[in-house]
Design a protein around this motif. Structure first.
Motif, short mmCIF file in Angstrom:
data_model
loop_
_atom_site.label_atom_id
_atom_site.label_comp_id
_atom_site.label_asym_id
_atom_site.label_seq_id
_atom_site.Cartn_x
_atom_site.Cartn_y
_atom_site.Cartn_z
N SER A 1 -10.04 -4.91 -2.37
CA SER A 1 -10.35 -3.65 -1.68
C SER A 1 -9.61 -2.55 -2.41
N GLN B 1 0.78 -1.23 0.00
CA GLN B 1 0.00 0.00 0.00
C GLN B 1 0.83 1.30 0.00
N GLU C 1 -15.18 -11.57 -0.80
CA GLU C 1 -14.50 -10.34 -1.25
C GLU C 1 -13.25 -10.70 -2.07
N ARG D 1 -7.51 7.73 -2.73
CA ARG D 1 -6.62 7.94 -1.58
C ARG D 1 -6.64 9.39 -1.12
N LYS E 1 3.34 1.67 -3.00
CA LYS E 1 2.76 1.95 -4.32
C LYS E 1 2.25 3.38 -4.36
N ARG F 1 0.22 -12.02 6.48
CA ARG F 1 -0.76 -11.58 7.48
C ARG F 1 -0.90 -12.62 8.57
P1 AMO Z 1 -7.22 -5.92 1.68
O1 AMO Z 1 -6.67 -6.07 3.04
O2 AMO Z 1 -8.71 -5.96 1.56
O3 AMO Z 1 -6.74 -4.54 1.03
O4 AMO Z 1 -6.60 -7.01 0.72
C1 AMO Z 1 -6.88 -7.00 -0.65
C2 AMO Z 1 -7.33 -8.39 -1.11
O5 AMO Z 1 -6.31 -9.35 -0.83
C3 AMO Z 1 -6.90 -10.60 -0.51
N1 AMO Z 1 -6.48 -11.01 0.84
C4 AMO Z 1 -6.22 -12.27 1.21
N2 AMO Z 1 -6.26 -13.42 0.56
C5 AMO Z 1 -5.96 -14.52 1.24
N3 AMO Z 1 -5.60 -14.56 2.53
C6 AMO Z 1 -5.53 -13.42 3.24
N4 AMO Z 1 -5.15 -13.46 4.51
C7 AMO Z 1 -5.85 -12.19 2.58
N5 AMO Z 1 -5.90 -10.92 2.98
C8 AMO Z 1 -6.27 -10.22 1.91
C9 AMO Z 1 -8.41 -10.40 -0.59
C10 AMO Z 1 -8.56 -8.92 -0.38
O6 AMO Z 1 -9.73 -8.43 -0.96
N6 AMO Z 1 -4.04 -2.11 0.73
C11 AMO Z 1 -5.37 -2.64 0.46
C12 AMO Z 1 -5.68 -2.63 -1.02
C13 AMO Z 1 -5.82 -1.27 -1.63
O7 AMO Z 1 -6.58 -0.44 -1.07
O8 AMO Z 1 -5.20 -1.01 -2.68
C14 AMO Z 1 -5.47 -4.05 1.02
O9 AMO Z 1 -4.49 -4.69 1.35
O10 AMO Z 1 -8.80 -10.79 -1.90
#
Ligand code: AMO
Ligand code: ATP
Length: 433
Positions: free
Chosen positions: A359, A189, A356, A363, A192, A211
């Motif tokens: 996201s 994030q 989902e 910005r 970029k 994560r």
């Molecule tokens: P976010 O946290 O929603 O957004 O993550 C974006 C997408 O990444 C995938 N994702 C995952 N897939 C598998 N396991 C996980 N633990 C996991 N966490 C996330 C999902 C999710 O929708 N920085 C923002 C993006 C942005 O705003 O540009 C972000 O990280 O498909």
């Protein structure tokens, strides 16, 4: 092996050398068959015991299943062979013998549970329908990169060892970095966004994110791959256009270039989404989900969409859709709020009916507002000085988003578990292989 021909490319009337794995040996008495398997398919090798060199027959039929062999011989038409062709061997070399006790059966005749499959991923991937998932994943990334190029976007790589987190809802993996506190990055994030103020203007990254999600679900990984996009001089609606284009490009690439893989996976009606994805505001989304009557408890403004709500809405909409204009307090600090309604943000999610996928959002590019946003979310702007500082020197308006690659693969192929979409998944229980 320069003179190697693939199983799918041999032609009747020619002498060829093939190389691959011993899929099966079928001994019918006077005649026996070795089925050789390679990346492209299978080939029947015929052993007529009384008419062939004894040592050759002994080696060919004595080899264990899944051993690696190379065979040279004449290729002939044979209507009874599975491919209509068979090889009569002149020579056979065993390049690597396989233990007769296999931890799983790559021929697929004996089913294995997912943990056994993941413990023995190399053997698991010898099953064509498992390999097909990763051929498709590779095609998705190829077509997405091509699409990004078509919209004038530059591929970047950002650090995975970082000093701060960005995504509030999820935990960080701490590491020690020469005695200093550091973390595995949750998202590209901030980096970029820093590129938006650079001469690159429009960037994308395909890379790993980490994560420390405590829970164990079929749709979360502790290491995932994200496709991130960020562009200067666009708003959140234009970012959604690119987001939608990216998904359609991925589906189109797979439809065009993965016909065999789709067939193996049992798709005879693989459809590329062609309609515009509906863009529901968050308010419309909660009204609509409440109206389905599927929830035990009605959603009220400010609630996140629960898993049950996502499911009910998915059934109701019936395809991909965006949810826009989320309450500011459930979106991260870097998302811009509407000037005339600071409770409302320009964040969006792209949803597949099952979950989902993305996201993103417009910005906050204005320094003072950005720093105020940190404080509102209880974060110390000092810690993010490396990021906020650059907003003082000419940061254009910008927007972007991120896909989880495994979720894209999982939803495209209707896989039950996200672990099916990654070679070596990392979850709470699994650190190797
Ligand atoms: P976010 O946290 O929603 O957004 O993550 C974006 C997408 O990444 C995938 N994702 C995952 N897939 C598998 N396991 C996980 N633990 C996991 N966490 C996330 C999902 C999710 O929708 N920085 C923002 C993006 C942005 O705003 O540009 C972000 O990280 O498909
Ligand atoms: P991301 O974590 O990247 O935002 P996500 O799809 O996991 O993607 P969340 O906001 O974490 O999105 O969660 C979406 C919904 O799923 C939330 O309402 C949350 O309560 C629910 N959820 C998350 N994790 C679990 C879980 N382990 N079991 C059941 N529901 C969950």
């Amino acid at each position: 092996m320069e003179d190697r021909t693939h199983a799918a490319d041999v032609a009747a009337g020619e002498t060829a050398t093939v190389a691959g794995w011993v899929h099966e040996i079928r001994d019918l008495g006077g005649i026996a068959f070795l089925i050789l398997r390679d990346r492209t398919g299978k080939l029947q090798i015929k052993f007529e015991k009384d008419e062939m060199d004894e040592a050759l027959v002994e080696t060919g039929l004595g080899v264990h299943r899944e051993s690696v062999v190379t065979v040279t011989g004449a290729v002939e038409e044979e209507p009874r062979a599975p491919t209509g062709l068979e090889m009569v061997p002149d020579s056979l070399d065993v390049l690597a013998d396989a233990d007769p006790e296999l931890p799983l059966d790559p021929s697929g005749k004996v089913d294995a549970e997912l943990p056994t499959r993941l413990d023995n991923r190399t053997l698991d991937l010898r099953k064509p329908e498992v390999k097909a998932i990763f051929e498709i994943r590779s095609e998705i990334l190829r077509s997405v990169r091509e699409y990004f190029r078509s919209v004038g976007s530059t591929e970047i790589n950002t650090p995975k060892i970082v000093a701060t987190g960005t995504e509030g809802g999820t935990e960080l993996f701490p590491i020690t970095y020469f005695g200093q506190e550091a973390f595995m990055n949750q998202s590209p994030q901030l980096f970029k966004q820093l590129m938006i103020g650079s001469g690159l203007e429009r960037v994308f990254e395909v890379g790993p994110i980490f994560r420390a999600e405590e829970h164990n679900t079929p749709r979360h990984l502790n290491e995932a791959t994200m496709i991130d996009f960020e562009s200067a001089f666009v708003d959140h609606h234009e970012a959604m256009d690119v987001c939608e284009g990216t998904l359609k490009a991925a589906y189109e690439g797979v439809a065009e270039n993965c016909a065999d893989e789709l067939e193996l996976l049992g798709y005879d009606d693989f459809a590329v989404p062609d309609d515009d994805f509906p863009r529901l505001t968050y308010e419309e989304a909660i009204e609509r989900v409440n109206a389905t009557g599927e929830l035990d408890e009605q959603l009220v403004w400010g609630d996140d969409l629960s898993t049950e709500a996502e499911k009910a809405l998915g059934v109701d909409v019936g395809g991909h859709y965006f949810v826009t204009d989320w309450p500011s307090e459930i979106k991260p600090f870097y998302i811009q709020d509407y000037d005339d309604d600071p409770q409302l943000s320009k964040g969006f999610d792209l949803m597949h009916p099952r979950m989902e996928l993305v996201s993103g959002g417009q910005r906050e590019h204005r320094y003072d507002e950005l720093v105020a946003g940190f404080e509102q979310q209880g974060l110390d702007p000092e810690q993010f000085d490396y990021y906020t500082r650059m907003f003082k020197y000419g940061m254009p308006p910008h927007a972007g988003w991120a896909y989880g690659v495994e979720r894209l693969v999982m939803t495209m192929l209707d896989l039950d578990n996200i672990r099916e979409a990654v070679l070596f998944p990392r979850d709470r229980q699994r650190l190797s292989p």
